[in-house]
Scaffold this motif. Structure first.
Motif, mmCIF file in Angstrom:
data_model
loop_
_atom_site.group_PDB
_atom_site.id
_atom_site.type_symbol
_atom_site.label_atom_id
_atom_site.label_comp_id
_atom_site.label_asym_id
_atom_site.label_seq_id
_atom_site.Cartn_x
_atom_site.Cartn_y
_atom_site.Cartn_z
ATOM 1 N N TYR A 39 0.835 -1.206 0.000
ATOM 2 C CA TYR A 39 0.000 0.000 0.000
ATOM 3 C C TYR A 39 0.869 1.256 0.000
ATOM 4 O O TYR A 39 0.607 2.208 -0.744
ATOM 5 C CB TYR A 39 -0.915 0.006 1.227
ATOM 6 N N LEU A 40 1.900 1.249 0.841
ATOM 7 C CA LEU A 40 2.813 2.390 0.905
ATOM 8 C C LEU A 40 3.476 2.627 -0.448
ATOM 9 O O LEU A 40 3.618 3.772 -0.889
ATOM 10 C CB LEU A 40 3.879 2.129 1.973
ATOM 11 N N LEU A 41 3.826 1.549 -1.101
ATOM 12 C CA LEU A 41 4.510 1.632 -2.384
ATOM 13 C C LEU A 41 3.614 2.194 -3.481
ATOM 14 O O LEU A 41 3.961 3.168 -4.161
ATOM 15 C CB LEU A 41 5.013 0.237 -2.772
ATOM 16 N N THR A 42 2.456 1.580 -3.681
ATOM 17 C CA THR A 42 1.608 1.929 -4.824
ATOM 18 C C THR A 42 0.763 3.177 -4.611
ATOM 19 O O THR A 42 0.429 3.866 -5.582
ATOM 20 C CB THR A 42 0.665 0.754 -5.165
ATOM 21 N N ALA A 63 4.256 10.017 -5.481
ATOM 22 C CA ALA A 63 5.207 11.096 -5.198
ATOM 23 C C ALA A 63 6.304 11.137 -6.256
ATOM 24 O O ALA A 63 6.699 12.209 -6.732
ATOM 25 C CB ALA A 63 5.826 10.907 -3.812
ATOM 26 N N ALA A 64 6.799 9.958 -6.641
ATOM 27 C CA ALA A 64 7.844 9.880 -7.663
ATOM 28 C C ALA A 64 7.334 10.370 -9.013
ATOM 29 O O ALA A 64 8.050 11.048 -9.763
ATOM 30 C CB ALA A 64 8.350 8.441 -7.781
ATOM 31 N N ILE A 65 6.080 10.047 -9.323
ATOM 32 C CA ILE A 65 5.488 10.459 -10.606
ATOM 33 C C ILE A 65 5.340 11.978 -10.671
ATOM 34 O O ILE A 65 5.732 12.610 -11.660
ATOM 35 C CB ILE A 65 4.121 9.773 -10.806
ATOM 36 N N ILE A 66 4.777 12.563 -9.629
ATOM 37 C CA ILE A 66 4.591 14.019 -9.604
ATOM 38 C C ILE A 66 5.934 14.727 -9.708
ATOM 39 O O ILE A 66 6.086 15.705 -10.459
ATOM 40 C CB ILE A 66 3.851 14.446 -8.317
ATOM 41 N N ASN A 67 6.913 14.228 -8.997
ATOM 42 C CA ASN A 67 8.226 14.858 -9.007
ATOM 43 C C ASN A 67 8.882 14.806 -10.385
ATOM 44 O O ASN A 67 9.602 15.728 -10.774
ATOM 45 C CB ASN A 67 9.138 14.184 -7.979
ATOM 46 N N SER A 75 11.573 18.375 -2.228
ATOM 47 C CA SER A 75 12.543 17.556 -1.513
ATOM 48 C C SER A 75 11.869 16.361 -0.842
ATOM 49 O O SER A 75 12.397 15.238 -0.841
ATOM 50 C CB SER A 75 13.263 18.406 -0.457
ATOM 51 N N PHE A 76 10.681 16.604 -0.284
ATOM 52 C CA PHE A 76 9.909 15.530 0.340
ATOM 53 C C PHE A 76 9.537 14.472 -0.687
ATOM 54 O O PHE A 76 9.669 13.266 -0.446
ATOM 55 C CB PHE A 76 8.653 16.123 0.982
ATOM 56 N N GLY A 107 9.648 9.358 -3.070
ATOM 57 C CA GLY A 107 9.664 8.629 -4.341
ATOM 58 C C GLY A 107 10.847 7.698 -4.459
ATOM 59 O O GLY A 107 10.783 6.676 -5.146
ATOM 60 N N GLY A 108 11.938 8.041 -3.772
ATOM 61 C CA GLY A 108 13.118 7.194 -3.802
ATOM 62 C C GLY A 108 12.917 5.843 -3.138
ATOM 63 O O GLY A 108 13.756 4.939 -3.275
#
Length: 302
Positions: A38-41, A47-51, A187-188, A193-194
């Motif tokens: 859940y945390l991942l998807t 977050a990674a996509i938006i960034n 930065s968040f 996303g990392g």
């Protein structure tokens, strides 16, 4: 290029070994799997996509997005046909045939792709990767569910309730309007996303540790599928993409996604709509392990 992919792949293997270690130590449970999944998807991946969309809008980048949309649709439709023909050629029928078609079509694009693409192609490469993933998500939660469930019901609701798709629209809107998020939020998002690749590989490692390796390797169907997913499909597309994809970044990213292992979400959907999550988890475990070798080799060809 092959050396960079190999280096990033080795890092992913280390994360996968953490999952294996935790599972062997009995520290991993289905509850933990659900939590991390859940945390991942639903949090880290969006977050990674938006960034990835937080880049300067240029004519060159806009053209790359347009071309990526066209190429992605072509690749998805072609892979769908390829999966159907290969499954039929190898005598797969019923639910097994549906598993083959979907698991060949939907690969582990972002979870493994983000660190490799970021290292190889930077921000432009990530945009291409996210665009391809967005279209793939559209297919997975509509056509994919229809195939898994052997139904003709088009689930439109999935398109506006899936966090990855919502994040893609938000990111693209920010990109189009050239809205730059505050440094603190950026930065968040970068930090959050990392987590995508490490978490995904830890989950895959735990799946692998809980599987019967001897049984997986002695199953002809598993070996056939693995060969088709991480060797057959990438070689097929390498042979044809060079004819019409001229941009080296788009070509590199699209080649990379064809060589990815089967996507983790396939197991979840296969269990929910076909009761075959265990079988698909074997596909995921084997293709993930083998792709650690085939990915660098495939990328060294282009």
């Amino acid at each position: 290029m092959g050396e960079i992919v190999f280096s990033e792949t080795i890092k992913l293997v280390f994360f996968m070994l953490i999952g294996v270690f935790m599972a062997l130590k009995k520290k991993y449970s289905p509850t933990v799997n659900l939590f991390i999944g859940y945390l991942l998807t639903n949090i880290a991946l969006p977050a990674a996509i938006i960034n990835s969309f937080q880049v300067e809008k240029t004519h060159e980048l806009s053209e790359m997005i347009r071309l990526t949309l066209i190429y992605s649709i072509f690749m998805l439709l072609t892979t769908l046909i390829f999966g159907y023909l290969v499954a039929r050629l190898l005598g797969k029928t019923g639910v097994l045939k549906r598993l083959w078609i979907n698991c060949l079509l939907f690969s582990n694009i972002l979870f493994i792709g983000i660190p490799i693409v970021s290292r190889l192609y930077g921000e432009k490469g990530l945009i291409v990767l996210v665009i391809y993933n967005t279209l793939t998500s559209f297919f997975l939660f509509t056509v994919g569910i229809m195939i898994f469930s052997n139904s003709r019901e088009f689930r439109l609701k999935s398109l506006y309730t899936t966090p990855a798709i919502i994040a893609s629209f938000i990111g693209y809107l920010l990109f189009t309007c050239q809205i730059t998020l505050p440094e603190t939020i950026t930065s968040f998002n970068v930090t959050l996303g990392g987590l995508t690749a490490p978490l995904a590989m830890i989950i895959n490692g735990s799946l692998f540790a809980q599987s019967n390796l001897k049984q997986m390797l002695s199953n002809t169907d598993n070996l056939q599928f693995t060969l088709a997913r991480v060797v057959g499909i990438p070689l097929f597309f390498i042979a044809i993409l060079h004819f019409f994809v001229k941009d080296p970044i788009i070509l590199g990213v699209l080649t990379l996604v064809t060589a990815m292992p089967t996507g983790s979400l396939n197991a979840i959907l296969a269990e929910e709509y076909a009761g075959e999550g265990t079988k698909v988890s074997q596909y995921i475990a084997l293709t993930t392990c083998v792709s650690m070798v085939t990915l660098p080799l495939i990328m060294s060809i282009i």
